[in-house]
Design a protein around this motif. Sequence first.
Motif, PDB file in Angstrom:
ATOM      1  N   ASP A  93      53.037  53.961 -87.643  1.00  0.00           N
ATOM      2  CA  ASP A  93      51.423  53.902 -87.854  1.00  0.00           C
ATOM      3  C   ASP A  93      50.940  55.127 -86.958  1.00  0.00           C
ATOM      4  O   ASP A  93      51.007  55.282 -85.894  1.00  0.00           O
ATOM      5  CB  ASP A  93      50.798  52.575 -87.120  1.00  0.00           C
ATOM      6  N   GLU A  94      50.327  56.188 -87.757  1.00  0.00           N
ATOM      7  CA  GLU A  94      49.979  57.633 -87.159  1.00  0.00           C
ATOM      8  C   GLU A  94      48.578  57.699 -87.640  1.00  0.00           C
ATOM      9  O   GLU A  94      48.288  57.181 -88.730  1.00  0.00           O
ATOM     10  CB  GLU A  94      50.863  58.653 -87.586  1.00  0.00           C
ATOM     11  N   LYS A  95      47.915  58.152 -86.517  1.00  0.00           N
ATOM     12  CA  LYS A  95      46.340  58.531 -86.965  1.00  0.00           C
ATOM     13  C   LYS A  95      46.138  59.726 -86.531  1.00  0.00           C
ATOM     14  O   LYS A  95      46.965  60.541 -85.823  1.00  0.00           O
ATOM     15  CB  LYS A  95      45.335  57.552 -86.267  1.00  0.00           C
ATOM     16  N   ASP A  96      44.917  60.348 -86.833  1.00  0.00           N
ATOM     17  CA  ASP A  96      44.792  61.707 -86.522  1.00  0.00           C
ATOM     18  C   ASP A  96      43.183  61.962 -86.045  1.00  0.00           C
ATOM     19  O   ASP A  96      42.294  61.197 -86.607  1.00  0.00           O
ATOM     20  CB  ASP A  96      44.606  62.736 -87.787  1.00  0.00           C
ATOM     21  N   CYS A 104      47.854  63.083 -90.372  1.00  0.00           N
ATOM     22  CA  CYS A 104      48.433  61.889 -89.939  1.00  0.00           C
ATOM     23  C   CYS A 104      49.733  61.511 -90.879  1.00  0.00           C
ATOM     24  O   CYS A 104      50.544  60.917 -90.214  1.00  0.00           O
ATOM     25  CB  CYS A 104      47.346  60.735 -89.821  1.00  0.00           C
ATOM     26  N   THR A 132      48.272  55.310 -96.775  1.00  0.00           N
ATOM     27  CA  THR A 132      47.260  55.992 -96.213  1.00  0.00           C
ATOM     28  C   THR A 132      45.811  55.786 -96.059  1.00  0.00           C
ATOM     29  O   THR A 132      45.482  55.275 -97.382  1.00  0.00           O
ATOM     30  CB  THR A 132      47.200  57.548 -96.610  1.00  0.00           C
ATOM     31  N   THR A 138      38.891  52.098 -91.667  1.00  0.00           N
ATOM     32  CA  THR A 138      39.703  51.668 -90.259  1.00  0.00           C
ATOM     33  C   THR A 138      38.648  51.277 -89.238  1.00  0.00           C
ATOM     34  O   THR A 138      37.625  51.668 -89.281  1.00  0.00           O
ATOM     35  CB  THR A 138      40.518  52.740 -90.087  1.00  0.00           C
ATOM     36  N   ASP A 140      38.868  51.785 -86.445  1.00  0.00           N
ATOM     37  CA  ASP A 140      38.791  53.049 -84.959  1.00  0.00           C
ATOM     38  C   ASP A 140      37.929  54.269 -85.637  1.00  0.00           C
ATOM     39  O   ASP A 140      37.823  55.041 -84.913  1.00  0.00           O
ATOM     40  CB  ASP A 140      39.866  53.369 -84.594  1.00  0.00           C
ATOM     41  N   LYS A 142      39.381  56.459 -87.557  1.00  0.00           N
ATOM     42  CA  LYS A 142      40.415  57.510 -87.810  1.00  0.00           C
ATOM     43  C   LYS A 142      41.277  57.148 -88.932  1.00  0.00           C
ATOM     44  O   LYS A 142      41.699  56.059 -89.269  1.00  0.00           O
ATOM     45  CB  LYS A 142      41.212  57.449 -86.454  1.00  0.00           C
ATOM     46  N   HIS A 144      44.699  56.730 -91.089  1.00  0.00           N
ATOM     47  CA  HIS A 144      45.980  56.041 -90.453  1.00  0.00           C
ATOM     48  C   HIS A 144      46.980  56.251 -91.867  1.00  0.00           C
ATOM     49  O   HIS A 144      46.456  56.165 -93.119  1.00  0.00           O
ATOM     50  CB  HIS A 144      45.810  54.724 -90.067  1.00  0.00           C
ATOM     51  N   CYS A 145      48.021  56.637 -91.342  1.00  0.00           N
ATOM     52  CA  CYS A 145      49.061  56.694 -92.165  1.00  0.00           C
ATOM     53  C   CYS A 145      50.230  55.448 -91.797  1.00  0.00           C
ATOM     54  O   CYS A 145      50.754  55.637 -90.575  1.00  0.00           O
ATOM     55  CB  CYS A 145      49.783  57.895 -92.407  1.00  0.00           C
ATOM     56  N   TYR A 146      50.536  54.662 -92.576  1.00  0.00           N
ATOM     57  CA  TYR A 146      51.397  53.607 -92.343  1.00  0.00           C
ATOM     58  C   TYR A 146      52.737  54.042 -93.279  1.00  0.00           C
ATOM     59  O   TYR A 146      52.438  53.711 -94.572  1.00  0.00           O
ATOM     60  CB  TYR A 146      50.778  52.010 -92.712  1.00  0.00           C
TER      61      TYR A 146
END
Length: 152
Positions: A93-96, A104, A132, A138, A140, A142, A144-146
């Motif tokens: 799980d990455e976010k930008d 992300c 994505t 989301t 937050d 931001k 996200h890429c899962y």
Amino acid sequence: MAYKLREVTVRTNNSEEGTKVISEIWEDIVSGKLPILFDTEHMFQQGVSPVSKYSNYSSDESGDYDLTIMAVTAGFFRKMETAVSKGLYKKYDEKDESGEIGVCTRKAWEKVWLEQKSGNIKRAFTQDYESTVPGEYTKDGKPHCYLYIAIK
């Protein structure tokens, strides 16, 4: 009569030409030209999310693979979380922070490749999934890429 597709598949790779093909398919899906998120009458399909499935790898991430873009429901994500808990997949799980969905996504894949290169994961190269999510959807705010990466 309106119809919708459940998925579309293309054979591609991570070359510059291959990533161009991927971008073009996504443009066709987002615009409704390929009716996965919208039906042929351009009505948005409630309760579905687009997910990329990477499968039929010729070797590893450097070779050809099938990219399938699918319309899934929440049940898909519950199924994937169960697969993660059973040790069949590793979830990323990455976010930008700047709000760029492409950033992300790139960060998530770079993390996978780094862990693979360092030996921290052993990829199965069977079926991997990517979802994505733009920041407006989301908690937050931001993007996200899962990633759900099949592991041995």
